[in-house]
Design a protein around this motif. Structure first.
Motif, PDB file in Angstrom:
ATOM      1  N   SER A   1      11.420  92.161 -22.318  1.00  0.00           N
ATOM      2  CA  SER A   1      11.249  90.712 -22.442  1.00  0.00           C
ATOM      3  C   SER A   1      10.310  90.190 -21.354  1.00  0.00           C
ATOM      4  N   LYS A   2       9.601  89.139 -21.682  1.00  0.00           N
ATOM      5  CA  LYS A   2       8.695  88.524 -20.725  1.00  0.00           C
ATOM      6  C   LYS A   2       9.159  87.112 -20.383  1.00  0.00           C
ATOM      7  N   ALA A   3       8.748  86.640 -19.229  1.00  0.00           N
ATOM      8  CA  ALA A   3       9.120  85.289 -18.794  1.00  0.00           C
ATOM      9  C   ALA A   3       7.910  84.366 -18.893  1.00  0.00           C
ATOM     10  N   PRO A   4       8.129  83.063 -19.078  1.00  0.00           N
ATOM     11  CA  PRO A   4       7.012  82.122 -19.077  1.00  0.00           C
ATOM     12  C   PRO A   4       6.272  82.184 -17.747  1.00  0.00           C
ATOM     13  N   GLU A   5       5.035  81.783 -17.755  1.00  0.00           N
ATOM     14  CA  GLU A   5       4.194  81.876 -16.559  1.00  0.00           C
ATOM     15  C   GLU A   5       4.648  80.946 -15.444  1.00  0.00           C
ATOM     16  N   GLY A   6       5.275  79.813 -15.804  1.00  0.00           N
ATOM     17  CA  GLY A   6       5.622  78.833 -14.780  1.00  0.00           C
ATOM     18  C   GLY A   6       4.429  77.975 -14.435  1.00  0.00           C
ATOM     19  N   TYR A   7       4.297  77.610 -13.159  1.00  0.00           N
ATOM     20  CA  TYR A   7       3.186  76.761 -12.725  1.00  0.00           C
ATOM     21  C   TYR A   7       2.559  77.370 -11.469  1.00  0.00           C
ATOM     22  N   PRO A   8       1.868  78.490 -11.601  1.00  0.00           N
ATOM     23  CA  PRO A   8       1.370  79.207 -10.427  1.00  0.00           C
ATOM     24  C   PRO A   8       0.344  78.452  -9.594  1.00  0.00           C
TER      25      PRO A   8
ATOM     26  N   CYS B   1       6.217  72.638 -10.121  1.00  0.00           N
ATOM     27  CA  CYS B   1       7.343  73.507  -9.747  1.00  0.00           C
ATOM     28  C   CYS B   1       8.504  72.670  -9.211  1.00  0.00           C
ATOM     29  N   ILE B   2       8.191  71.716  -8.362  1.00  0.00           N
ATOM     30  CA  ILE B   2       9.219  70.863  -7.761  1.00  0.00           C
ATOM     31  C   ILE B   2       9.871  69.977  -8.816  1.00  0.00           C
ATOM     32  N   VAL B   3       9.060  69.331  -9.626  1.00  0.00           N
ATOM     33  CA  VAL B   3       9.588  68.430 -10.658  1.00  0.00           C
ATOM     34  C   VAL B   3      10.507  69.185 -11.614  1.00  0.00           C
ATOM     35  N   ASP B   4      10.042  70.297 -12.147  1.00  0.00           N
ATOM     36  CA  ASP B   4      10.808  71.065 -13.124  1.00  0.00           C
ATOM     37  C   ASP B   4      12.107  71.588 -12.509  1.00  0.00           C
ATOM     38  N   SER B   5      12.040  72.154 -11.328  1.00  0.00           N
ATOM     39  CA  SER B   5      13.228  72.767 -10.727  1.00  0.00           C
ATOM     40  C   SER B   5      14.310  71.738 -10.425  1.00  0.00           C
TER      41      SER B   5
ATOM     42  N   ASP C   1       6.195  68.865   5.249  1.00  0.00           N
ATOM     43  CA  ASP C   1       6.603  68.922   6.664  1.00  0.00           C
ATOM     44  C   ASP C   1       6.616  70.349   7.214  1.00  0.00           C
ATOM     45  N   VAL C   2       6.901  71.337   6.354  1.00  0.00           N
ATOM     46  CA  VAL C   2       6.935  72.725   6.831  1.00  0.00           C
ATOM     47  C   VAL C   2       5.645  73.472   6.488  1.00  0.00           C
ATOM     48  N   GLY C   3       4.625  72.734   6.082  1.00  0.00           N
ATOM     49  CA  GLY C   3       3.320  73.335   5.862  1.00  0.00           C
ATOM     50  C   GLY C   3       3.134  74.032   4.536  1.00  0.00           C
ATOM     51  N   VAL C   4       4.013  73.767   3.581  1.00  0.00           N
ATOM     52  CA  VAL C   4       3.877  74.353   2.238  1.00  0.00           C
ATOM     53  C   VAL C   4       3.400  73.248   1.307  1.00  0.00           C
ATOM     54  N   VAL C   5       2.117  73.276   1.005  1.00  0.00           N
ATOM     55  CA  VAL C   5       1.502  72.211   0.211  1.00  0.00           C
ATOM     56  C   VAL C   5       1.177  72.671  -1.205  1.00  0.00           C
ATOM     57  N   THR C   6       0.824  73.934  -1.346  1.00  0.00           N
ATOM     58  CA  THR C   6       0.451  74.471  -2.662  1.00  0.00           C
ATOM     59  C   THR C   6       1.416  75.580  -3.083  1.00  0.00           C
ATOM     60  N   ALA C   7       1.337  75.961  -4.343  1.00  0.00           N
ATOM     61  CA  ALA C   7       2.159  77.071  -4.830  1.00  0.00           C
ATOM     62  C   ALA C   7       1.783  78.365  -4.111  1.00  0.00           C
ATOM     63  N   GLN C   8       0.512  78.515  -3.789  1.00  0.00           N
ATOM     64  CA  GLN C   8       0.084  79.696  -3.042  1.00  0.00           C
ATOM     65  C   GLN C   8       0.699  79.711  -1.643  1.00  0.00           C
ATOM     66  N   ASP C   9       0.834  78.543  -1.037  1.00  0.00           N
ATOM     67  CA  ASP C   9       1.502  78.452   0.272  1.00  0.00           C
ATOM     68  C   ASP C   9       2.932  78.970   0.176  1.00  0.00           C
ATOM     69  N   LEU C  10       3.616  78.623  -0.902  1.00  0.00           N
ATOM     70  CA  LEU C  10       4.995  79.079  -1.082  1.00  0.00           C
ATOM     71  C   LEU C  10       5.038  80.584  -1.287  1.00  0.00           C
ATOM     72  N   ARG C  11       4.119  81.101  -2.072  1.00  0.00           N
ATOM     73  CA  ARG C  11       4.077  82.556  -2.274  1.00  0.00           C
ATOM     74  C   ARG C  11       3.776  83.278  -0.963  1.00  0.00           C
ATOM     75  N   SER C  12       2.906  82.701  -0.158  1.00  0.00           N
ATOM     76  CA  SER C  12       2.588  83.310   1.141  1.00  0.00           C
ATOM     77  C   SER C  12       3.796  83.277   2.062  1.00  0.00           C
ATOM     78  N   ALA C  13       4.539  82.170   2.055  1.00  0.00           N
ATOM     79  CA  ALA C  13       5.744  82.057   2.879  1.00  0.00           C
ATOM     80  C   ALA C  13       6.772  83.106   2.482  1.00  0.00           C
TER      81      ALA C  13
END
Length: 225
Positions: A21-28, A34-38, A120-132
C-alpha cells in the motif's frame, strides 16, 4: 508498555493484507498546509478537514499566493490579515474546537499558535522540519513547542504534521489504537499512543513498508469498517 516479538508477529500477520500500500504525498513543500491539516484532523470526519484545506487554498490564491509552497510565516500572516482566530475560523476554518472540554479554544487558535511556535524555533518551511528530524535535539525542541499548544498535548497531531511534511511515522489516533487493540484482543484503554507508534513502526519494517504507508493503510481500512 513495550511491545513483544509475539505482538509484532500478530500485527504483521494482521497487516499482511496491506503490503504494498502507498500513502498520499502530503504537503512536502507547504508547512502551512501541514499545520492546518494536522490540527484540524482530530475528533472529526476527514471531509471537514478537506474543506478547511480547500478554503485555505482558495483564500491564498485570492491573495496572489501559492498555498502549495506556503511557509509558517505565510500561514501566520493570514491570521493578521483576517484579524485573529475567530475571523479566520469564519472565513477559512470552522467552529471545531481543540477538545470537548468547556471553554476549549477554536482549532483556528491552535493553528495560529502552532505557526508562531514553529517560527519561534526556526522551523519555517517543511524542509526545515525534515532537517530538524535528522537531529534528535533539534526535533525535541520543535516537539516541545508543538505540544505546548492547547489541545495538542497527546502527540497525535505532532506525529501527523511530521508525516504530512514527508517524515515517515504513525499517527496514533483513535482509529489506529482501535485496530491495534482488536488485533491484540486488548481493551482500547490499555493501548497507548506511544505503544502503537513503536509497535506499528516495527511491523512496517517487517512488511518492507514505511510507517506512513502502513498508517494510511490501517486508517483507510478502519474508515471502511
Amino acid at each position: 508498555m513495550s511491545y513483544s516479538a509475539e505482538q509484532v508477529q500478530i500485527l504483521t500477520e494482521r497487516c499482511e493484507q496491506f503490503r504494498g500500500s502507498k500513502a498520499p504525498e502530503g504537503y512536502p513543500d507547504s508547512l502551512a498546509l501541514c499545520i492546518v491539516d494536522s490540527v484540524q484532523s482530530t475528533m472529526v470526519r476527514y471531509p471537514t478537514v478537506e474543506k478547511v484545506v480547500s478554503n485555505y487554498r482558495a483564500y491564498r490564491r485570492e491573495q496572489g499566493g501559492d498555498p502549495n509552497t506556503d511557509s509558517a510565516v505565510d500561514l501566520a500572516a493570514t491570521f493578521a490579515q483576517l484579524n485573529g482566530p475567530e475571523a479566520w475560523a469564519a472565513r477559512i476554518g470552522n467552529g471545531n474546537r481543540t477538545s470537548t472540554h468547556k471553554g476549549a479554544p477554536l482549532k483556528a487558535y491552535a493553528i495560529e499558535a502552532e505557526a508562531n511556535g514553529m517560527i519561534d524555533v526556526g522551523v519555517v518551511t517543511a524542509q526545515d522540519l525534515r532537517s530538524a528530524a535528522e537531529d534528535a535535539d533539534s526535533l525535541a525542541l520543535v516537539k516541545k513547542a508543538w505540544l505546548n499548544v492547547p489541545g495538542q498535548g497527546s502527540g497525535v497531531t505532532w506525529h501527523y504534521v511530521q508525516m504530512l511534511a514527508g517524515i515517515p511515522g504513525i499517527k496514533p489516533d483513535r482509529m489506529i489504537i482501535r485496530f491495534v487493540a482488536k488485533a491484540l484482543d486488548r481493551p482500547v484503554k490499555t493501548v497507548s499512543p506511544a505503544f502503537c507508534v513503536e509497535l506499528l513502526t516495527a511491523v512496517a519494517g517487517e512488511l518492507s513498508m514505511t510507517a506512513s504507508e502502513l498508517d494510511h493503510a490501517i486508517w483507510n481500512y478502519q474508515r471502511g469498517q
